[in-house]
Scaffold this motif. Structure first.
Motif, short mmCIF file in Angstrom:
data_model
loop_
_atom_site.label_atom_id
_atom_site.label_comp_id
_atom_site.label_asym_id
_atom_site.label_seq_id
_atom_site.Cartn_x
_atom_site.Cartn_y
_atom_site.Cartn_z
N GLN A 132 -65.28 -14.10 27.21
CA GLN A 132 -65.81 -15.22 26.44
C GLN A 132 -65.76 -14.90 24.96
O GLN A 132 -65.55 -13.74 24.56
CB GLN A 132 -67.25 -15.49 26.86
CG GLN A 132 -67.41 -15.80 28.35
CD GLN A 132 -68.86 -16.01 28.74
OE1 GLN A 132 -69.75 -16.01 27.90
NE2 GLN A 132 -69.11 -16.20 30.02
N ARG A 238 -68.46 -26.14 29.62
CA ARG A 238 -69.26 -25.69 30.77
C ARG A 238 -69.92 -26.89 31.43
O ARG A 238 -70.53 -27.73 30.76
CB ARG A 238 -70.34 -24.68 30.37
CG ARG A 238 -71.17 -24.20 31.57
CD ARG A 238 -72.21 -23.18 31.17
NE ARG A 238 -71.62 -21.98 30.60
CZ ARG A 238 -71.09 -20.99 31.32
NH1 ARG A 238 -71.03 -21.08 32.64
NH2 ARG A 238 -70.59 -19.93 30.71
N TYR A 258 -71.69 -28.91 28.35
CA TYR A 258 -71.73 -28.21 27.06
C TYR A 258 -70.30 -27.88 26.61
O TYR A 258 -69.51 -27.37 27.41
CB TYR A 258 -72.48 -26.88 27.15
CG TYR A 258 -73.91 -26.96 27.57
CD1 TYR A 258 -74.94 -27.04 26.63
CD2 TYR A 258 -74.27 -26.93 28.92
CE1 TYR A 258 -76.27 -27.10 27.01
CE2 TYR A 258 -75.60 -26.99 29.31
CZ TYR A 258 -76.59 -27.08 28.36
OH TYR A 258 -77.90 -27.13 28.75
N ARG A 260 -68.51 -25.10 25.15
CA ARG A 260 -69.02 -23.75 25.30
C ARG A 260 -69.19 -22.99 24.00
O ARG A 260 -70.15 -22.24 23.84
CB ARG A 260 -68.12 -22.96 26.26
CG ARG A 260 -68.20 -23.50 27.68
CD ARG A 260 -67.38 -22.71 28.65
NE ARG A 260 -67.81 -21.33 28.74
CZ ARG A 260 -67.45 -20.49 29.70
NH1 ARG A 260 -66.64 -20.91 30.66
NH2 ARG A 260 -67.86 -19.26 29.72
N GLU A 293 -75.03 -20.16 26.56
CA GLU A 293 -73.83 -19.32 26.67
C GLU A 293 -74.15 -17.84 26.51
O GLU A 293 -73.62 -16.99 27.24
CB GLU A 293 -72.80 -19.75 25.64
CG GLU A 293 -72.13 -21.07 25.95
CD GLU A 293 -71.44 -21.06 27.30
OE1 GLU A 293 -70.71 -20.09 27.61
OE2 GLU A 293 -71.64 -22.02 28.07
#
Length: 388
Positions: A132, A238, A258, A260, A293
Motif C-alpha cells: 500500500q 476500498r 473510500y 484509498r 487505511e
C-alpha cells in the motif's frame, strides 16, 4: 528514504515460497523495494514494459532456465500473461532440484488478468502480498498532517512543495485513466471513469448508493458496479463491508466506499493545501478514510475489517477483528476534544468488543467513560500491530 514496514515480510515470504506476487498501485514503491532486496542475493531484474526485456523472453523457458540459481524479478508481469504457465513448469523443476523457495518475485498493478492467471496456473506455488502507499505508522507523528494532505505515494509525499505534490497526483490520475487502465484490459472512456472516481471522492466514507451514481453518470447499475469493481481490483478504492451477525437487529447492508489514498482524494477534489482541505466539507470524511487505511495496514495478517450500523442509529466507524480475537470498536473523530455519540455506545452493547477506541488528531492517550480510550492515530496503530 522512508523504510517500508512490508520489506521484512516480503523477504520472509521470498525465503519460504517459490514465487511471491507483490501487488499494488503503480508508483507505490514496488520496484524500488524489489531492487533493494535483489541487491542482497543473486538476482535478475526484468521490466516487462521494456521491449528489450520482452525480447529476452521470446523463448522464456530457455532464458529463465539459465538463471535458475537466481531470484528472478519480473516487473509489470501482467504484460505477459502467457508467462504463468511457463513459470509453473520452472517452479516445479526447481523444486525437484531442491530449490523450494526464492525463485520468482512478480510485481503487478493488481490487474484482474494477473490475479486470474496466477490463481489458475500457480496455485499452491505462489503467495500474495499487497503493498500500500506509505501509511501513518511509517512516518514520524509530526509528519502525519503532510501524509494526510499529500497521501502516501512516495513521489507525492516527498515533493518539494504542496503545489508540486498536487501536480504529481493530477498527472498520476491522468496517466492511470488514459494509459494504465486501458493497458489492463477494460475499455472505459477516460472522462467517464474520471467522473466516477471524482464522485466517489465526494462520497468518501459514505454508503454506496449505486442507483444515485448511475443516474449521475447516465449509465445503469451494472455498469456502476463494474466501474467500482475495477477500481477496487486496482487497489485504488476500498469497499468496506458491513458487519453481519444474528443479533435480531435491522443492519445496514450497503458497503461504505473510500478512495484509498487521501492524497488522491484531495487531488480529485482540487484540494492542494492544508487550508483548502480544512475549509472543505469533505475534511471529516477524508480524515476517516485516512485513519481506516492506516489501521487496516497496521493490522495483523488475516484481520477482517468492517463497519457496523443499524437502522435504529447504532454505529461504529470501523470494526477490526484480528485472527481469533473479538472485534475492536473504533470511532474516528476529527476534533481535539472528541465526543462519543450514543450510537457508538449502543453498538458496543450489541457487539461487546474487546477494545473501544476513539482515534482523534491529538497527541495524548486518555480514558473516557464506558471503557472508551481516546488515542492518537499512531498510538492506536502501534497497539493494533503489537497486540492484535
Amino acid at each position: 528514504m522512508i523504510e517500508r514496514r512490508i520489506a521484512s515480510e516480503l523477504e520472509e515470504r521470498i525465503d519460504s515460497s517459490p514465487a511471491v506476487a507483490l501487488l499494488g498501485p503503480r508508483q507505490v514503491g514496488k520496484t524500488t523495494l524489489a531492487i533493494d532486496i535483489g541487491k542482497t542475493r543473486p538476482s535478475l531484474y526484468l521490466d516487462l514494459e521494456s521491449d528489450a526485456a520482452r525480447a529476452k523472453l521470446s523463448e522464456p523457458e530457455l532464458y529463465l532456465a539459465q538463471h535458475a540459481d537466481k531470484l528472478v524479478i519480473l516487473d509489470e508481469v501482467h504484460r505477459l500473461p502467457d508467462l504463468f504457465q511457463i513459470l509453473r513448469g520452472l517452479i516445479d523443476s526447481g523444486r525437484r532440484a531442491g530449490r523450494r523457495s526464492g525463485q520468482f518475485l512478480l510485481l503487478g498493478s493488481a490487474s484482474i488478468d494477473l490475479l486470474k492467471q496466477s490463481g489458475e496456473s500457480l496455485a499452491g506455488r505462489i503467495t500474495y502480498l499487497e503493498m500500500q502507499p506509505i501509511d501513518g505508522l511509517e512516518v514520524v507523528p509530526n509528519n502525519l498532517q503532510a501524509l494526510w494532505l499529500r497521501g502516501g505515494f512516495p513521489d507525492s509525499l516527498l515533493a518539494a512543495t504542496d503545489r508540486a505534490s498536487l501536480r504529481w497526483r493530477q498527472d498520476f490520475i491522468r496517466t492511470y485513466l488514459e494509459r494504465d487502465i486501458p493497458q489492463l484490459g477494460p475499455r472505459i472512456p477516460a472522462e467517464t471513469l474520471r467522473r466516477f472516481w471524482t464522485m466517489l471522492a465526494h462520497y468518501q466514507s459514505g454508503l454506496l448508493n449505486a442507483a444515485e451514481l448511475a443516474r449521475s453518470l447516465g449509465v445503469d447499475g451494472k455498469t456502476v458496479a463494474s466501474y467500482l469493481d475495477l477500481l477496487v481490483d486496482l487497489l485504488l478504492v476500498r469497499r468496506l463491508e458491513p458487519w453481519h451477525a444474528n443479533l435480531g437487529k435491522r443492519l445496514v447492508k450497503s458497503p461504505k466506499v473510500y478512495v484509498r489514498d487521501s492524497g488522491i482524494t484531495h487531488a480529485l477534489l482540487g484540494l492542494g493545501t492544508a487550508d483548502h482541505l480544512l475549509g472543505h466539507p469533505i475534511v471529516g470524511a477524508s480524515w476517516e478514510g485516512f485513519v481506516v487505511e492506516t489501521l487496516i495496514a497496521a493490522s495483523p495478517h488475516g484481520t477482517t475489517a468492517n463497519f457496523y450500523r443499524t437502522a435504529a442509529g447504532a454505529e461504529i466507524d470501523l470494526l477490526i477483528t484480528p485472527p481469533g480475537r473479538k472485534p475492536w470498536a473504533i470511532e474516528i473523530k476529527r476534533s481535539l476534544a472528541p465526543k462519543v455519540e450514543k450510537g457508538f455506545y449502543l453498538a458496543c452493547e450489541d457487539i461487546q468488543p474487546e477494545r473501544r477506541i476513539v482515534v482523534y488528531p491529538g497527541t495524548e492517550t486518555f480514558p473516557m467513560k464506558n471503557e472508551v480510550t481516546a488515542m492518537p492515530l499512531w498510538a492506536a496503530g502501534r497497539m493494533l500491530r503489537d497486540e492484535g
